[in-house]
Design a protein around this motif. Structure first.
Motif, short mmCIF file in Angstrom:
data_model
loop_
_atom_site.label_atom_id
_atom_site.label_comp_id
_atom_site.label_asym_id
_atom_site.label_seq_id
_atom_site.Cartn_x
_atom_site.Cartn_y
_atom_site.Cartn_z
N SER A 299 93.40 7.76 66.60
CA SER A 299 92.27 7.60 65.69
C SER A 299 92.40 8.52 64.48
N VAL A 300 92.90 9.73 64.72
CA VAL A 300 93.11 10.66 63.61
C VAL A 300 94.16 10.11 62.65
N ALA A 301 95.26 9.60 63.18
CA ALA A 301 96.34 9.10 62.34
C ALA A 301 95.94 7.84 61.58
N ARG A 302 95.11 6.99 62.21
CA ARG A 302 94.72 5.73 61.58
C ARG A 302 93.46 5.86 60.72
N ALA A 303 92.92 7.06 60.62
CA ALA A 303 91.69 7.31 59.85
C ALA A 303 90.53 6.48 60.39
N THR A 304 90.45 6.34 61.69
CA THR A 304 89.35 5.61 62.32
C THR A 304 88.51 6.53 63.21
N LEU A 305 88.67 7.83 63.04
CA LEU A 305 87.95 8.79 63.86
C LEU A 305 86.44 8.69 63.63
N THR A 306 85.68 8.69 64.71
CA THR A 306 84.23 8.64 64.61
C THR A 306 83.65 10.04 64.82
N GLN A 307 82.40 10.19 64.42
CA GLN A 307 81.75 11.49 64.61
C GLN A 307 81.59 11.81 66.09
N ALA A 308 81.32 10.80 66.91
CA ALA A 308 81.18 11.02 68.35
C ALA A 308 82.49 11.52 68.95
N GLN A 309 83.62 10.93 68.54
CA GLN A 309 84.91 11.38 69.03
C GLN A 309 85.17 12.82 68.61
N SER A 310 84.86 13.11 67.37
CA SER A 310 85.08 14.45 66.84
C SER A 310 84.25 15.48 67.60
N ASN A 311 82.98 15.18 67.82
CA ASN A 311 82.11 16.11 68.54
C ASN A 311 82.61 16.34 69.96
N PRO B 200 98.07 18.62 65.01
CA PRO B 200 97.77 17.34 64.34
C PRO B 200 96.42 17.33 63.63
N PHE B 201 95.47 18.11 64.10
CA PHE B 201 94.16 18.17 63.45
C PHE B 201 94.21 19.03 62.19
N LEU B 202 95.18 19.95 62.13
CA LEU B 202 95.32 20.81 60.96
C LEU B 202 96.23 20.19 59.90
N SER B 203 97.04 19.23 60.29
CA SER B 203 98.00 18.65 59.34
C SER B 203 97.45 17.45 58.58
N THR B 204 96.27 16.97 58.99
CA THR B 204 95.69 15.84 58.28
C THR B 204 95.04 16.31 56.98
N ALA B 205 95.09 15.44 55.99
CA ALA B 205 94.51 15.78 54.68
C ALA B 205 93.16 15.11 54.46
N TYR B 206 92.63 14.42 55.46
CA TYR B 206 91.33 13.76 55.31
C TYR B 206 90.23 14.81 55.20
N LYS B 207 89.27 14.55 54.33
CA LYS B 207 88.21 15.52 54.06
C LYS B 207 86.86 15.12 54.64
N ALA B 208 86.78 13.97 55.30
CA ALA B 208 85.51 13.55 55.89
C ALA B 208 85.06 14.57 56.93
N LYS B 209 83.75 14.62 57.17
CA LYS B 209 83.19 15.66 58.03
C LYS B 209 83.74 15.60 59.45
N GLU B 210 84.08 14.39 59.93
CA GLU B 210 84.62 14.29 61.28
C GLU B 210 85.93 15.07 61.39
N TYR B 211 86.76 14.94 60.36
CA TYR B 211 88.06 15.63 60.35
C TYR B 211 87.87 17.12 60.06
N GLU B 212 86.92 17.43 59.20
CA GLU B 212 86.67 18.84 58.88
C GLU B 212 86.17 19.60 60.10
N PHE B 213 85.34 18.94 60.90
CA PHE B 213 84.83 19.56 62.12
C PHE B 213 85.99 19.89 63.07
N LEU B 214 86.91 18.95 63.23
CA LEU B 214 88.09 19.20 64.06
C LEU B 214 88.95 20.31 63.47
N ARG B 215 89.13 20.28 62.17
CA ARG B 215 89.95 21.29 61.49
C ARG B 215 89.38 22.69 61.71
#
Length: 213
Positions: free
Chosen positions: A87-99, A132-147
């Protein structure tokens, strides 16, 4: 003949002594141990992760050895982490998954910060599962929370000066990942990434930066 004195109920001798209450710490440990057992049951894992993460301060320093040494617990945490790689690689990560995964990462932070489990944590290469969570460049809050939560785990490793920890992090190329975060992350992520780099640079080993930094 004089009549015998009346019997009085409720006197000191008629009250059975109450059993002493179990120590609060024992209750906490019993709860923690039960939650760790529940963590290995897939149907209970999501809610159990949430409860453990929310109550980790209650268990204080006792939770880290339990997490590390209890059967199947670390495997369950890692399974939750790797389950969202796609999901992280495909940019389909949801907030529920991130939490959900951030709850698992919060428990890893307990293990990373404890003096008895820090080096086994590193020797098992657990930090690599966070990269893998630190190497992504996505800035959406789901990814930022993981980062941010992943950086919290690394920050826990470097909080106490330790040459072995610094040497490991340098060999694992953490500095480029921190530099990426300092470029694209939120203000708080940038602050934590800067703290990690600073701690590395303050160590004699960290003064010799790896190639590519």
């Amino acid at each position: 003949m004089a009549s015998p004195p009346p019997l009085h109920s409720g006197g000191p001798s008629s009250v059975a002594p109450s059993a002493p209450a179990p120590p609060e710490k024992d209750e906490s440990m019993a709860t923690a141990e039960q939650l760790l057992l529940d963590l290995c049951i897939p149907e209970l894992r999501e809610e159990t992760l949430k409860l453990l993460s929310q109550n980790r301060e209650k268990f204080q320093q006792d939770i880290a050895p339990l997490l590390w040494h209890s059967f199947g617990t670390m495997s369950a945490l890692l399974l939750e982490i790797v389950s969202i790689y796609g999901s992280v690689a495909r940019a389909t990560l949801t907030q529920a998954q991130s939490n959900h995964v951030c709850n698992a990462l919060a428990l890893l932070q307990c293990v990373a910060s404890h003096p008895d489990t820090k080096m086994p944590f590193i020797n098992a290469q657990i930090p690599l599962y966070l990269y893998p969570f630190l190497s992504t460049a996505y800035k959406a809050k789901e990814y930022e929370f993981l980062r941010l939560t992943s950086l919290g785990v690394i920050g826990a490793l470097v909080k106490v000066d330790d040459h072995e920890v610094i040497a490991y992090l340098l060999s694992s190329q953490i500095i480029p990942l921190c530099l990426l975060t300092m470029d694209i992350g939120s203000e708080i992520s940038k602050t934590v990434a800067t703290f990690i780099v600073q701690k590395i640079m303050l160590d004699d080993t960290g003064l010799i930066l790896p190639q590519g930094c």
